[in-house]
Structures are given as structure tokens and as C-alpha cells.
Design a protein around this motif. Structure first.
Motif, PDB file in Angstrom:
ATOM      1  N   ALA A  31      -0.756   1.046  -3.726  1.00 26.13           N
ATOM      2  CA  ALA A  31       0.658   0.957  -4.089  1.00 26.13           C
ATOM      3  C   ALA A  31       1.378   2.283  -3.867  1.00 26.13           C
ATOM      4  O   ALA A  31       2.485   2.317  -3.318  1.00 26.13           O
ATOM      5  N   CYS A  32       0.783   3.373  -4.301  1.00 25.07           N
ATOM      6  CA  CYS A  32       1.406   4.689  -4.115  1.00 25.07           C
ATOM      7  C   CYS A  32       1.546   5.011  -2.631  1.00 25.07           C
ATOM      8  O   CYS A  32       2.558   5.581  -2.204  1.00 25.07           O
ATOM      9  N   PHE A  33       0.541   4.647  -1.855  1.00 27.14           N
ATOM     10  CA  PHE A  33       0.599   4.849  -0.402  1.00 27.14           C
ATOM     11  C   PHE A  33       1.773   4.077   0.188  1.00 27.14           C
ATOM     12  O   PHE A  33       2.548   4.599   0.997  1.00 27.14           O
ATOM     13  N   TRP A  34       1.942   2.831  -0.220  1.00 24.96           N
ATOM     14  CA  TRP A  34       3.025   1.984   0.294  1.00 24.96           C
ATOM     15  C   TRP A  34       4.382   2.547  -0.109  1.00 24.96           C
ATOM     16  O   TRP A  34       5.302   2.637   0.705  1.00 24.96           O
ATOM     17  N   LEU A  35       4.515   2.932  -1.363  1.00 29.48           N
ATOM     18  CA  LEU A  35       5.788   3.486  -1.834  1.00 29.48           C
ATOM     19  C   LEU A  35       6.158   4.757  -1.073  1.00 29.48           C
ATOM     20  O   LEU A  35       7.321   4.981  -0.721  1.00 29.48           O
ATOM     21  N   ASP A  36       5.167   5.582  -0.801  1.00 29.96           N
ATOM     22  CA  ASP A  36       5.385   6.848  -0.104  1.00 29.96           C
ATOM     23  C   ASP A  36       5.705   6.632   1.372  1.00 29.96           C
ATOM     24  O   ASP A  36       6.729   7.096   1.880  1.00 29.96           O
ATOM     25  N   ARG A  37       4.848   5.878   2.064  1.00 31.12           N
ATOM     26  CA  ARG A  37       4.963   5.759   3.517  1.00 31.12           C
ATOM     27  C   ARG A  37       5.969   4.698   3.968  1.00 31.12           C
ATOM     28  O   ARG A  37       6.566   4.832   5.045  1.00 31.12           O
ATOM     29  N   VAL A  38       6.150   3.645   3.190  1.00 32.10           N
ATOM     30  CA  VAL A  38       7.042   2.556   3.592  1.00 32.10           C
ATOM     31  C   VAL A  38       8.436   2.714   3.005  1.00 32.10           C
ATOM     32  O   VAL A  38       9.446   2.549   3.699  1.00 32.10           O
ATOM     33  N   ARG A  39       8.504   3.047   1.718  1.00 31.96           N
ATOM     34  CA  ARG A  39       9.804   3.158   1.056  1.00 31.96           C
ATOM     35  C   ARG A  39      10.313   4.600   0.961  1.00 31.96           C
ATOM     36  O   ARG A  39      11.449   4.828   0.541  1.00 31.96           O
ATOM     37  N   GLY A  40       9.480   5.562   1.306  1.00 24.69           N
ATOM     38  CA  GLY A  40       9.927   6.951   1.268  1.00 24.69           C
ATOM     39  C   GLY A  40      10.092   7.523  -0.126  1.00 24.69           C
ATOM     40  O   GLY A  40      10.854   8.477  -0.327  1.00 24.69           O
ATOM     41  N   VAL A  41       9.378   6.953  -1.108  1.00 26.92           N
ATOM     42  CA  VAL A  41       9.460   7.461  -2.484  1.00 26.92           C
ATOM     43  C   VAL A  41       8.741   8.805  -2.569  1.00 26.92           C
ATOM     44  O   VAL A  41       7.598   8.944  -2.132  1.00 26.92           O
ATOM     45  N   LYS A  42       9.422   9.800  -3.122  1.00 28.25           N
ATOM     46  CA  LYS A  42       8.842  11.125  -3.267  1.00 28.25           C
ATOM     47  C   LYS A  42       8.271  11.277  -4.672  1.00 28.25           C
ATOM     48  O   LYS A  42       9.007  11.242  -5.658  1.00 28.25           O
ATOM     49  N   GLU A 238     -12.405   1.101   9.513  1.00 29.71           N
ATOM     50  CA  GLU A 238     -11.981  -0.044   8.718  1.00 29.71           C
ATOM     51  C   GLU A 238     -10.888   0.353   7.731  1.00 29.71           C
ATOM     52  O   GLU A 238      -9.958  -0.418   7.463  1.00 29.71           O
ATOM     53  N   ALA A 239     -10.961   1.584   7.207  1.00 29.16           N
ATOM     54  CA  ALA A 239      -9.928   2.067   6.288  1.00 29.16           C
ATOM     55  C   ALA A 239      -8.594   2.218   7.001  1.00 29.16           C
ATOM     56  O   ALA A 239      -7.532   1.923   6.431  1.00 29.16           O
ATOM     57  N   LEU A 240      -8.621   2.657   8.252  1.00 27.93           N
ATOM     58  CA  LEU A 240      -7.381   2.766   9.027  1.00 27.93           C
ATOM     59  C   LEU A 240      -6.763   1.387   9.262  1.00 27.93           C
ATOM     60  O   LEU A 240      -5.541   1.222   9.192  1.00 27.93           O
ATOM     61  N   VAL A 241      -7.610   0.397   9.529  1.00 26.68           N
ATOM     62  CA  VAL A 241      -7.116  -0.967   9.743  1.00 26.68           C
ATOM     63  C   VAL A 241      -6.452  -1.480   8.467  1.00 26.68           C
ATOM     64  O   VAL A 241      -5.369  -2.077   8.506  1.00 26.68           O
ATOM     65  N   ARG A 242      -7.087  -1.241   7.319  1.00 25.43           N
ATOM     66  CA  ARG A 242      -6.517  -1.701   6.051  1.00 25.43           C
ATOM     67  C   ARG A 242      -5.221  -0.945   5.733  1.00 25.43           C
ATOM     68  O   ARG A 242      -4.262  -1.533   5.210  1.00 25.43           O
ATOM     69  N   ALA A 243      -5.177   0.347   6.057  1.00 29.48           N
ATOM     70  CA  ALA A 243      -3.964   1.122   5.821  1.00 29.48           C
ATOM     71  C   ALA A 243      -2.812   0.602   6.675  1.00 29.48           C
ATOM     72  O   ALA A 243      -1.667   0.518   6.198  1.00 29.48           O
ATOM     73  N   LYS A 244      -3.107   0.222   7.912  1.00 34.44           N
ATOM     74  CA  LYS A 244      -2.050  -0.316   8.776  1.00 34.44           C
ATOM     75  C   LYS A 244      -1.520  -1.641   8.225  1.00 34.44           C
ATOM     76  O   LYS A 244      -0.302  -1.898   8.238  1.00 34.44           O
ATOM     77  N   ARG A 245      -2.400  -2.477   7.703  1.00 33.71           N
ATOM     78  CA  ARG A 245      -1.965  -3.734   7.098  1.00 33.71           C
ATOM     79  C   ARG A 245      -1.021  -3.462   5.919  1.00 33.71           C
ATOM     80  O   ARG A 245      -0.029  -4.156   5.735  1.00 33.71           O
ATOM     81  N   THR A 246      -1.342  -2.435   5.142  1.00 31.26           N
ATOM     82  CA  THR A 246      -0.499  -2.091   4.011  1.00 31.26           C
ATOM     83  C   THR A 246       0.862  -1.590   4.473  1.00 31.26           C
ATOM     84  O   THR A 246       1.892  -1.912   3.872  1.00 31.26           O
ATOM     85  N   LEU A 247       0.889  -0.809   5.541  1.00 30.35           N
ATOM     86  CA  LEU A 247       2.157  -0.321   6.080  1.00 30.35           C
ATOM     87  C   LEU A 247       3.073  -1.471   6.491  1.00 30.35           C
ATOM     88  O   LEU A 247       4.305  -1.354   6.446  1.00 30.35           O
ATOM     89  N   GLU A 248       2.488  -2.588   6.871  1.00 33.61           N
ATOM     90  CA  GLU A 248       3.269  -3.723   7.363  1.00 33.61           C
ATOM     91  C   GLU A 248       3.625  -4.724   6.259  1.00 33.61           C
ATOM     92  O   GLU A 248       4.296  -5.729   6.533  1.00 33.61           O
ATOM     93  N   LYS A 249       3.206  -4.459   5.038  1.00 34.43           N
ATOM     94  CA  LYS A 249       3.526  -5.367   3.934  1.00 34.43           C
ATOM     95  C   LYS A 249       4.984  -5.202   3.521  1.00 34.43           C
ATOM     96  O   LYS A 249       5.521  -4.090   3.503  1.00 34.43           O
ATOM     97  N   GLU A 250       5.617  -6.322   3.172  1.00 34.71           N
ATOM     98  CA  GLU A 250       7.011  -6.295   2.726  1.00 34.71           C
ATOM     99  C   GLU A 250       7.137  -5.970   1.239  1.00 34.71           C
ATOM    100  O   GLU A 250       8.144  -5.401   0.811  1.00 34.71           O
ATOM    101  N   ASP A 251       6.127  -6.337   0.473  1.00 32.79           N
ATOM    102  CA  ASP A 251       6.170  -6.119  -0.977  1.00 32.79           C
ATOM    103  C   ASP A 251       5.127  -5.090  -1.394  1.00 32.79           C
ATOM    104  O   ASP A 251       4.069  -4.954  -0.759  1.00 32.79           O
TER     105      ASP A 251
END
Length: 276
Positions: A31-42, A238-251
Motif C-alpha cells: 500500500a505504501c509503495f502504491w501511494l508513493d509511486r502511483v499517487r505521489g504521496v510524500k 518475481e518481485a519486480l513482476v509483482r511490483a509492476k502489477r501494483t503500479l497498474e492497480k487503480e485502487d
């Protein structure tokens, strides 16, 4: 050349720059990764550990004197006379973590399946004169405040024997494995054995640190140790693949159970009666 970094933008075709530290963040909390990389939360920052940075700087100077020539005395004392600091034209670029994506000469690799440019900054690389392999080296600074400090050996970086204790050094081991994976993908023959070079600030039996003859200066004594670690990079791709999937999540995904940010958010929601 255009670069895709910072907040992830799915419409961009350039490889997305993802640092070793960001992938470690993903492993700790999706979740923190998504907020940081997708939504730009600092997230709240913490002060830099400048003493640790300075020990790294000084250690680099130590080993640069022997780069491509022979073993540093600390290597010889540890029975590693068959190793020497690796001399390479790009070694300074490999060490530049803040600019890892600047060019192919920096420490990075493109993972084609995810179109991720993955990299970071190495502390050092040692060359094995017997096998021709390279060994990833990570400098670590610590100061054990116990009156009976733990030995600086393999047990110092191993997972705790008590499964209920947090494995604070898991990230150290993963960092070693990530860098071994990247170095192999850059075309080098890399040993599974990496080394943690520790400097441990001393206080037991020390009378102080201010120089009585020159009070404008002070000194801290450190113990040194080279700790071998056998890495296993099998999980990295495999971790990179999972991280990419997270980057593409809308929620936003769920926070991990141990995530301090997630716990804080839940406490605030509870106090203010805010719905998720």
C-alpha cells in the motif's frame, strides 16, 4: 533522452525507473509503495544518518587506494588475500545511487517483461583473482551499546532465532541479492558470496573521545569485520513482476500488518470516525 521516473504514468513507453530502495519498500508494504509511486504521496521523512554516510565515504577512500592493485590489509587479515577492490571505468557511476538511471553505464538493468529500469548504488565490488568472479560488497556502520556486544560474524546478519523477533537485517540481505542480480545482468560473472564490511563504534573500555592534547579534535574507535553472506537472487525477478502489477492497480492495496503508516492511518480513522 526522456526518462520515466517519480510518479508512475502507464501511458509512458520509456522504462520506468525503480530503485532498489523502492522495491524494498514494496516488499515491506504494498500500500505504501502504491501511494508513493502511483499517487505521489510524500511520507514523513527522517533525518539523514550523516555519520554513517561519512564512514561510507572514508571506507571508499580506503579501498580506492588498492583498486586494481591488490588486497587491502583488512582483506588480507580476514584471509581474503585472493581478492582486490575491482577496477572498472564506471565504478564511480555504479556508486551513484541518486543517479542510477542516468545512463546504461550506471548501476542498472532493464527488465524487459515489466519495462522497469531497476538499479541503485553499490558500495563496492571486489574481484576474485583465482576465479575471476566479482563479489558485491556492502559497507555497514553500527555502534552496539551493550556492555557485551554481539560478535561480528555470520550470526550478526542472520535472521533472529526467535521467530517473534523482527528481522531488522532482512533488508540488508535482500539488498545484497538485488545487487548480485543486477551485476549478473550487466554481463559479469558474480559469486553468490557477498561481503558485509562492518565498522562498529566502540564505547566499552574507552575513556572518552576528545583528544586531550588537541581538544579541538575528537576520535571514535571502530572495530572492523568482513562478514560473508551467500545470497540467493531467485526471488528478485518475481518481485519486480509483482511490483509492476501494483503500479497498474487503480485502487490502493491493503497495508501490511506490520506497516507503521497503516497502523497510524487506522488509529486516526478510528479517533475521527472516518470511513475507509
Amino acid at each position: 533522452m526522456a526518462r520515466h521516473r517519480g510518479t508512475y504514468k502507464p501511458e509512458r513507453s520509456e522504462p520506468y525507473e525503480l530503485s532498489r530502495g523502492r522495491l524494498e519498500g514494496f516488499l515491506n508494504c504494498e500500500a505504501c509503495f502504491w501511494l508513493d509511486r502511483v499517487r505521489g504521496v510524500k511520507f514523513p521523512s527522517i533525518p539523514g544518518f550523516l555519520l554513517n554516510t561519512n564512514t561510507d565515504t572514508l571506507l571508499k577512500k580506503d579501498f580506492d587506494q588498492f583498486r586494481g592493485k591488490g588486497p587491502h590489509p583488512v582483506m588480507a587479515k580476514a584471509g581474503l588475500s585472493h581478492l582486490r577492490p575491482f577496477l572498472h571505468a564506471d565504478i564511480e557511476k555504479w556508486e551513484s545511487s541518486l543517479h542510477f538511471g542516468s545512463s546504461p553505464n550506471h548501476f542498472n538493468t532493464i527488465h524487459e517483461e515489466t519495462n522497469i529500469l531497476f538499479g541503485g548504488g553499490l558500495d563496492d565490488v571486489w574481484e576474485n583473482l583465482e576465479t575471476g568472479e566479482l563479489h558485491v560488497v556492502d559497507y555497514k556502520s553500527t555502534a552496539q551499546m551493550s556492555m557485551a556486544p554481539a560478535p561480528l560474524d555470520e550470526s550478526f546478519i542472520a535472521p533472529p532465532k526467535d521467530p517473534n523477533k523482527k528481522d531488522y537485517k532482512a533488508g540488508y540481505r535482500r539488498q545484497m541479492e538485488m545487487y548480485q542480480w543486477i551485476l549478473r545482468r550487466k554481463g559479469f560473472s558474480v559469486s553468490d558470496t557477498g561481503y558485509f564490511l562492518y565498522v562498529d563504534g566502540q564505547h566499552v573500555n574507552e575513556s572518552g573521545m576528545i583528544d586531550s592534547e588537541n581538544p579541538s579534535q575528537a576520535w571514535m574507535r571502530f572495530k572492523t569485520a568482513i562478514i560473508p553472506y551467500i545470497g540467493n537472487e531467485a526471488w528478485v525477478e518475481e518481485a519486480l513482476v509483482r511490483a509492476k502489477r501494483t503500479l497498474e492497480k487503480e485502487d490502493c492495496p491493503l497495508h501490511s500488518e506490520e506497516c507503521e503508516h497503516g497502523k497510524f492511518i487506522e488509529q486516526v480513522r478510528s479517533e475521527l470516525q472516518i470511513r475507509p
